[in-house]
Scaffold this active site. Structure first.
Site, PDB file in Angstrom:
ATOM      1  CB  SER A 198      56.523  11.069  22.362  1.00  0.00           C
ATOM      2  OG  SER A 198      56.889  10.222  23.425  1.00  0.00           O
ATOM      3  CE  LYS A 251      60.787  10.033  22.646  1.00  0.00           C
ATOM      4  NZ  LYS A 251      59.757  10.763  22.484  1.00  0.00           N
TER       5      LYS A 251
END
EC number: 3.4.21.-
Length: 167
Positions: free
Chosen positions: A40, A83
């Site tokens: 990700s 993230k």
């Protein structure tokens, strides 16, 4: 002779306990090391990268857009996610809303309509996204996350040694 062995064992036990306490407090309140897993955050971070993180930011500075953070997953509390913060409390966020996962099987049968969504990040929350937009489960799926889920802020990548860099 028996007395000196017991004395040395007692000293060793005291140092071991003190070291364990200092190590625990350091990793719990100051910072720790994190092993990345998953695509990700590519191309910024890759699986098997080791990151140095710190936990003092929340006390002396606010999180800001661009910070890479480690947080408890809002979907699965037994997992941590890595993230990038895209927006903080009060900021406007405009993003392309992805399909719900259950609708993906139907998407191949019908042409899909992606829509742009504009909203504001609520007080006490941040909007997070992975750098690999095509392969990241993030705030576009589950919305903004509370600041309380943030565990630490990434300072730098320390492994592999050939890619040491501040983030």
């Amino acid at each position: 002779m028996g007395y000196t062995v017991l004395s040395r064992l007692r000293t060793l036990a005291r140092y071991t306990i003190a070291y364990a306490c200092i190590t625990h407090c350091t990793f719990e309140y100051v910072g720790d090391f994190v092993l990345c897993n998953g695509p990700s955050m590519e191309p910024t971070l890759f699986s098997d990268n080791v990151l140095l993180t710190e936990r003092l930011s929340k006390y002396w500075r606010k999180y800001k857009s661009g910070d890479i953070i480690i947080a408890v997953s809002p979907v699965n509390a037994s997992q941590y996610i890595c993230k990038r913060i895209v927006a903080v409390s009060g900021e406007k966020i405009t993003t392309l809303k992805p399909h719900p996962i259950e609708a993906e099987s139907q998407a191949s049968k019908q042409p899909s309509k992606m829509s742009m969504v504009t909203d504001y990040v609520p007080h006490g929350c941040v909007w997070i996204e992975g750098d690999n937009k095509g392969n990241s489960s993030d705030s576009r799926y589950y919305g903004p996350i509370p600041l309380g889920l943030i565990r630490s802020r990434v300072i730098c990548r320390i492994w592999p040694l050939s890619e040491i860099a501040g983030l």
